[in-house]
Design an enzyme around this catalytic site. Structure first.
Site, short mmCIF file in Angstrom:
data_model
loop_
_atom_site.label_atom_id
_atom_site.label_comp_id
_atom_site.label_asym_id
_atom_site.label_seq_id
_atom_site.Cartn_x
_atom_site.Cartn_y
_atom_site.Cartn_z
N PHE A 174 9.12 -6.38 3.48
CA PHE A 174 8.46 -5.26 2.83
C PHE A 174 8.99 -3.98 3.46
O PHE A 174 8.67 -3.65 4.60
CB PHE A 174 6.94 -5.30 2.96
CG PHE A 174 6.30 -4.15 2.22
CD1 PHE A 174 6.09 -4.22 0.85
CD2 PHE A 174 5.96 -2.98 2.87
CE1 PHE A 174 5.54 -3.15 0.15
CE2 PHE A 174 5.41 -1.90 2.19
CZ PHE A 174 5.20 -1.99 0.82
N ASP A 224 13.57 -1.99 10.98
CA ASP A 224 12.48 -1.28 10.31
C ASP A 224 11.23 -1.44 11.18
O ASP A 224 10.54 -2.45 11.14
CB ASP A 224 12.25 -1.88 8.92
CG ASP A 224 11.12 -1.18 8.16
OD1 ASP A 224 10.31 -0.49 8.80
OD2 ASP A 224 11.03 -1.37 6.94
N LYS A 260 4.85 6.01 9.35
CA LYS A 260 3.42 5.74 9.54
C LYS A 260 2.84 6.46 10.74
O LYS A 260 2.46 7.62 10.64
CB LYS A 260 3.18 4.23 9.58
CG LYS A 260 3.48 3.55 8.24
CD LYS A 260 2.87 2.19 8.14
CE LYS A 260 3.27 1.49 6.83
NZ LYS A 260 2.69 2.14 5.65
#
Length: 404
Positions: free
Chosen positions: A145, A230, A259
């Site tokens: 994801f 990531d 984030k």
């Protein structure tokens, strides 16, 4: 009820009436928050065990971050990159130093950081490695994801994220996560990068087999391929280290961050790499109007300074051990398996008992907010400011849900 606010049922109905249904939120309407706690429009408090999918690693309204935002709001919020502003250099320098890299490229969202990483890797492949023009490929993992743009969903294996959004972007080879032999075999003369999550968050906090990440690092070095990590969910203290890669003794060629970098206040993302990689970009080849804006830089610089103390990494490691001990004791009592590191856990609930959605709703009624993924899995990712007593409270409520 909090004055001036709709009560929960009415507010939920209004949200469903006027919003495209791209999410399926729990039926709770949050009005305020502090630290690890949320308050809804009816005045009920909940322990936040999702933390905005790790965007709120430092809790809600951390005083240092709120102070930085307020100070900057009074002075300057946006210039675009057409000019240099006085917050930019400090942010880029301090984040580069935290990452151990030469350069930083600020963006806004995690998906933008991933798209940036893809573009940089391709350009590096053509200009530095000498890949055949137009033939660059990137190796990715099943269950990944990395975001929801059209390019990123092109290499997703989640049909909910991918179906009906074609035609898909070529240039990606998907291999099983954790399978070093398959990854090695997928690399050819036109491979420019391997793009991986050190721990797959959306898949259910899946930790790769021991030795996998060091093996990926070794293969990438041997085959002259960039290793792109990531760390948008796994980084910035979540797993008990600044980066999840560090716990495997691995240094990637490129970090993708987001984030928590925005402190739960503004969207901030970044790509960090050495000059031999990020240096392939020249003016006009990539950019963002809001990327690296003064408000974002002011908040994100304070985030980097909080991490530089090591306090939050230690909290995640120590309190994460307490969390995992608590939930591990529930395996065989409604839980089939537990995975994760630090203050991050994936819990597989016995599907014969209930779905993940049902578990989330029952936890909500007990004052704990968490979210399901992939059927019967619940993710726990509380803010790193959570206390030992609050962890015990969350585990006790989970035990109560499983006991019926």
């Amino acid at each position: 009820m909090i004055e001036g606010k709709l009560r929960t049922p009415e507010a939920v109905r209004d949200a469903e009436r006027w919003t495209a249904h791209n999410y399926h939120p729990l039926p709770v309407v949050i009005s305020s928050a502090e630290g690890a706690w949320l308050t809804d429009v009816d005045g009920r408090r909940y322990l936040d065990c999702l933390a905005g999918y790790s965007a709120l690693n430092f809790g809600h309204r951390h005083p240092a971050l709120i102070r930085a935002a307020h100070n900057q709001l009074d002075k300057l919020t946006l210039t675009s990159r057409a000019f240099v502003h006085d917050q930019f250099a400090d942010f880029c320098r301090e984040l580069a130093q935290l990452c151990g890299k030469d350069l930083v490229l600020p963006m806004n969202t995690g998906a933008e950081a991933v798209e940036t990483g893809i573009k940089v890797a391709r350009k590096w492949g053509y200009q530095v490695k000498g890949v055949t023009p137009g033939q660059a490929n990137i190796v990715v993992a099943e269950g990944n994801f990395h975001g929801r743009t059209t390019t990123i969903v092109s290499f997703s294996t989640d049909e909910d994220a991918r179906a009906d959004f074609g035609p898909y972007t070529p240039g990606f080879t998907v291999v099983p996560y954790g399978d070093l032999a398959a990854l090695t075999d997928a690399i050819d003369e036109n491979t420019v990068a391997v793009l991986l999550e050190p721990i797959q968050g959306e898949q259910g906090v899946v930790v790769p087999p021991e030795g996998y990440l060091p093996g990926v690092r070794r293969v990438c070095t041997e085959r002259n391929v960039l290793f792109i990590a990531d760390e948008i969910q796994s980084g910035l203290g979540r797993t008990g280290a600044t980066f999840a890669c560090q716990q495997e003794g691995v240094v990637p060629d490129m970090y993708l961050l987001g984030k928590a970098l925005g402190g739960g206040i503004v969207p901030v993302s970044a790509v960090a790499a050495d000059a031999g990689v990020l240096g392939v970009l020249k003016p006009g080849q990539h950019g963002s109007t809001f990327g690296g804006n003064p408000l974002a830089c002011a908040v994100a610089t304070e985030v980097v300074r909080l991490l530089a103390t090591g306090e939050f990494q230690r909290r995640s490691a120590e309190l994460g051990a307490r969390l995992h001990a608590g939930i591990q004791s529930l395996v065989g009592k409604g839980l089939l398996a537990v995975r994760g590191r630090g203050l991050w856990a994936g819990l597989d609930i016995d599907p014969a008992l209930m779905s993940g959605r049902e578990a989330g709703e029952r936890l909500m009624k007990r004052g704990v907010l968490a979210k399901d993924t992939h059927g019967s899995t619940i993710r726990l990712a509380p803010p790193l400011v959570i206390t030992a007593d609050e962890i015990d409270y969350a585990v006790a409520q989970l035990a109560g849900v499983l006991a019926g």
